[in-house]
Design a protein around this motif. Structure first.
Motif, PDB file in Angstrom:
ATOM      1  N   HIS A  90      31.209  24.801  25.322  1.00  0.00           N
ATOM      2  CA  HIS A  90      30.152  24.418  26.264  1.00  0.00           C
ATOM      3  C   HIS A  90      29.625  25.652  26.999  1.00  0.00           C
ATOM      4  N   ASP A  91      30.546  26.522  27.406  1.00  0.00           N
ATOM      5  CA  ASP A  91      30.144  27.748  28.110  1.00  0.00           C
ATOM      6  C   ASP A  91      29.253  28.627  27.235  1.00  0.00           C
ATOM      7  N   GLN A  92      29.643  28.788  25.974  1.00  0.00           N
ATOM      8  CA  GLN A  92      28.869  29.642  25.073  1.00  0.00           C
ATOM      9  C   GLN A  92      27.470  29.086  24.834  1.00  0.00           C
ATOM     10  N   LEU A  93      27.374  27.773  24.625  1.00  0.00           N
ATOM     11  CA  LEU A  93      26.055  27.178  24.422  1.00  0.00           C
ATOM     12  C   LEU A  93      25.205  27.368  25.674  1.00  0.00           C
ATOM     13  N   GLY A  94      25.806  27.175  26.828  1.00  0.00           N
ATOM     14  CA  GLY A  94      25.091  27.397  28.082  1.00  0.00           C
ATOM     15  C   GLY A  94      24.597  28.830  28.206  1.00  0.00           C
ATOM     16  N   TYR A  98      20.291  30.772  28.321  1.00  0.00           N
ATOM     17  CA  TYR A  98      19.975  31.555  29.521  1.00  0.00           C
ATOM     18  C   TYR A  98      20.789  31.154  30.742  1.00  0.00           C
ATOM     19  N   GLY A  99      22.095  30.953  30.525  1.00  0.00           N
ATOM     20  CA  GLY A  99      22.999  30.733  31.646  1.00  0.00           C
ATOM     21  C   GLY A  99      23.066  29.314  32.166  1.00  0.00           C
ATOM     22  N   THR A 100      22.756  28.351  31.340  1.00  0.00           N
ATOM     23  CA  THR A 100      22.876  26.950  31.754  1.00  0.00           C
ATOM     24  C   THR A 100      24.350  26.658  32.038  1.00  0.00           C
ATOM     25  N   PRO A 101      24.665  26.069  33.188  1.00  0.00           N
ATOM     26  CA  PRO A 101      26.071  25.801  33.519  1.00  0.00           C
ATOM     27  C   PRO A 101      26.750  24.860  32.519  1.00  0.00           C
ATOM     28  N   LYS A 102      28.043  25.070  32.353  1.00  0.00           N
ATOM     29  CA  LYS A 102      28.859  24.266  31.442  1.00  0.00           C
ATOM     30  C   LYS A 102      28.720  22.772  31.748  1.00  0.00           C
ATOM     31  N   GLY A 103      28.709  22.409  33.014  1.00  0.00           N
ATOM     32  CA  GLY A 103      28.616  21.003  33.408  1.00  0.00           C
ATOM     33  C   GLY A 103      27.316  20.346  32.960  1.00  0.00           C
ATOM     34  N   ILE A 104      26.250  21.115  32.930  1.00  0.00           N
ATOM     35  CA  ILE A 104      24.965  20.578  32.463  1.00  0.00           C
ATOM     36  C   ILE A 104      25.027  20.327  30.961  1.00  0.00           C
ATOM     37  N   VAL A 105      25.585  21.283  30.218  1.00  0.00           N
ATOM     38  CA  VAL A 105      25.722  21.115  28.767  1.00  0.00           C
ATOM     39  C   VAL A 105      26.584  19.885  28.472  1.00  0.00           C
ATOM     40  N   GLU A 106      27.700  19.752  29.187  1.00  0.00           N
ATOM     41  CA  GLU A 106      28.555  18.571  29.012  1.00  0.00           C
ATOM     42  C   GLU A 106      27.786  17.297  29.352  1.00  0.00           C
ATOM     43  N   GLY A 107      26.966  17.359  30.398  1.00  0.00           N
ATOM     44  CA  GLY A 107      26.162  16.205  30.801  1.00  0.00           C
ATOM     45  C   GLY A 107      25.155  15.794  29.742  1.00  0.00           C
ATOM     46  N   TRP A 108      24.552  16.769  29.059  1.00  0.00           N
ATOM     47  CA  TRP A 108      23.629  16.440  27.960  1.00  0.00           C
ATOM     48  C   TRP A 108      24.376  15.706  26.859  1.00  0.00           C
ATOM     49  N   GLU A 109      25.580  16.192  26.550  1.00  0.00           N
ATOM     50  CA  GLU A 109      26.366  15.596  25.470  1.00  0.00           C
ATOM     51  C   GLU A 109      26.873  14.203  25.818  1.00  0.00           C
ATOM     52  N   LEU A 135      19.925  35.430  19.997  1.00  0.00           N
ATOM     53  CA  LEU A 135      20.256  34.915  21.329  1.00  0.00           C
ATOM     54  C   LEU A 135      21.703  35.227  21.703  1.00  0.00           C
ATOM     55  N   ALA A 136      22.598  35.170  20.721  1.00  0.00           N
ATOM     56  CA  ALA A 136      24.010  35.477  20.982  1.00  0.00           C
ATOM     57  C   ALA A 136      24.167  36.937  21.395  1.00  0.00           C
ATOM     58  N   ALA A 137      23.455  37.828  20.721  1.00  0.00           N
ATOM     59  CA  ALA A 137      23.525  39.247  21.071  1.00  0.00           C
ATOM     60  C   ALA A 137      23.000  39.475  22.489  1.00  0.00           C
ATOM     61  N   LYS A 138      21.906  38.809  22.835  1.00  0.00           N
ATOM     62  CA  LYS A 138      21.335  38.926  24.183  1.00  0.00           C
ATOM     63  C   LYS A 138      22.290  38.413  25.253  1.00  0.00           C
ATOM     64  N   ALA A 139      22.959  37.289  24.943  1.00  0.00           N
ATOM     65  CA  ALA A 139      23.821  36.632  25.926  1.00  0.00           C
ATOM     66  C   ALA A 139      25.248  37.170  25.915  1.00  0.00           C
ATOM     67  N   GLY A 140      25.569  38.017  24.936  1.00  0.00           N
ATOM     68  CA  GLY A 140      26.929  38.533  24.839  1.00  0.00           C
ATOM     69  C   GLY A 140      27.920  37.502  24.322  1.00  0.00           C
ATOM     70  N   VAL A 141      27.438  36.572  23.516  1.00  0.00           N
ATOM     71  CA  VAL A 141      28.285  35.521  22.948  1.00  0.00           C
ATOM     72  C   VAL A 141      28.730  35.950  21.558  1.00  0.00           C
ATOM     73  N   THR A 142      30.032  35.886  21.310  1.00  0.00           N
ATOM     74  CA  THR A 142      30.569  36.210  19.993  1.00  0.00           C
ATOM     75  C   THR A 142      30.569  34.947  19.147  1.00  0.00           C
ATOM     76  N   LEU A 143      29.903  35.028  18.016  1.00  0.00           N
ATOM     77  CA  LEU A 143      29.814  33.879  17.116  1.00  0.00           C
ATOM     78  C   LEU A 143      30.962  33.893  16.128  1.00  0.00           C
ATOM     79  N   LYS A 144      31.474  32.706  15.839  1.00  0.00           N
ATOM     80  CA  LYS A 144      32.492  32.576  14.803  1.00  0.00           C
ATOM     81  C   LYS A 144      31.785  32.538  13.464  1.00  0.00           C
ATOM     82  N   THR A 145      32.388  33.138  12.482  1.00  0.00           N
ATOM     83  CA  THR A 145      31.834  33.055  11.138  1.00  0.00           C
ATOM     84  C   THR A 145      32.726  32.133  10.340  1.00  0.00           C
ATOM     85  N   GLY A 146      32.134  31.421   9.418  1.00  0.00           N
ATOM     86  CA  GLY A 146      32.916  30.494   8.613  1.00  0.00           C
ATOM     87  C   GLY A 146      32.077  29.336   8.161  1.00  0.00           C
ATOM     88  N   GLU A 147      32.738  28.347   7.606  1.00  0.00           N
ATOM     89  CA  GLU A 147      32.039  27.211   7.019  1.00  0.00           C
ATOM     90  C   GLU A 147      31.327  26.349   8.047  1.00  0.00           C
TER      91      GLU A 147
END
Length: 175
Positions: A90-94, A98-109, A135-147
């Motif tokens: 949730h934090d990474q998606l937020g 552009y910094g959407t709080p984790k609670g908002i992302v959880e609320g959408w879900e 977007l991940a590079a801009k936000a400093g989010v490390t993406l998992k690679t895989g299936e």
């Protein structure tokens, strides 16, 4: 917890009986709105009105469904599915949004919050691997690679619909 229905009950102030009827109400959320019917209990003698929290919640739920359909917004399950397919927390998606709080992302879900059109467009854009990586590079989010992560290029479109929303054409892709 459901409230006790007053339909048919006596209004103690005047001796009349409450009767169920509906009234139009406009529900606004995230810059969008929908008009739906809400239940109101009205005394048949003095016209006293009662509205319950359950009636409000039901009207809001119906309005949000209408807003989602009218604006082709992702449903809560679709947002969660997207996040899980991308192997994001949730934090990474937020952070990608552009910094959407984790609670908002959880609320959408969970359907507690309704995303606006711009956020919905951004969520859909994450299906494109290049956009996701940028977007991940801009936000400093490390993406998992895989299936479970989205493959190169665009998402496979199995069924597509083109609809006009607010004067602009939107392509709705369903996996």
């Amino acid at each position: 917890m459901k409230s006790i229905s007053l339909d048919g009950q006596i209004h103690h102030a005047c001796g009349g009986r409450y009767q169920s009827s509906t009234e139009p109400v406009t529900v606004r959320a995230s810059g969008m709105s929908a008009t739906v019917d809400r239940v109101v209990l009205r005394c048949n003698k003095c016209e006293h009105e009662e509205r319950t929290v359950d009636h409000r919640d039901d009207a809001e739920r119906i309005a949000w469904l209408s807003i989602r359909k009218t604006n082709c917004l992702l449903a809560p399950k679709e947002i969660r599915s997207l996040r899980e397919r991308l192997s994001l927390t949730h934090d990474q998606l937020g952070d990608l949004l552009y910094g959407t709080p984790k609670g908002i992302v959880e609320g959408w879900e969970r359907g507690r919050y309704l995303q606006n059109q711009q956020v919905d467009d951004m969520l859909r854009s994450l299906e494109n691997r290049d956009t996701l990586e940028r977007l991940a590079a801009k936000a400093g989010v490390t993406l998992k690679t895989g299936e479970s992560a989205v493959g190169d290029g665009e998402v496979e479109v199995v069924n597509e619909e083109v609809g006009s929303v607010g004067g602009e054409e939107r392509l709705q892709a369903q996996k």
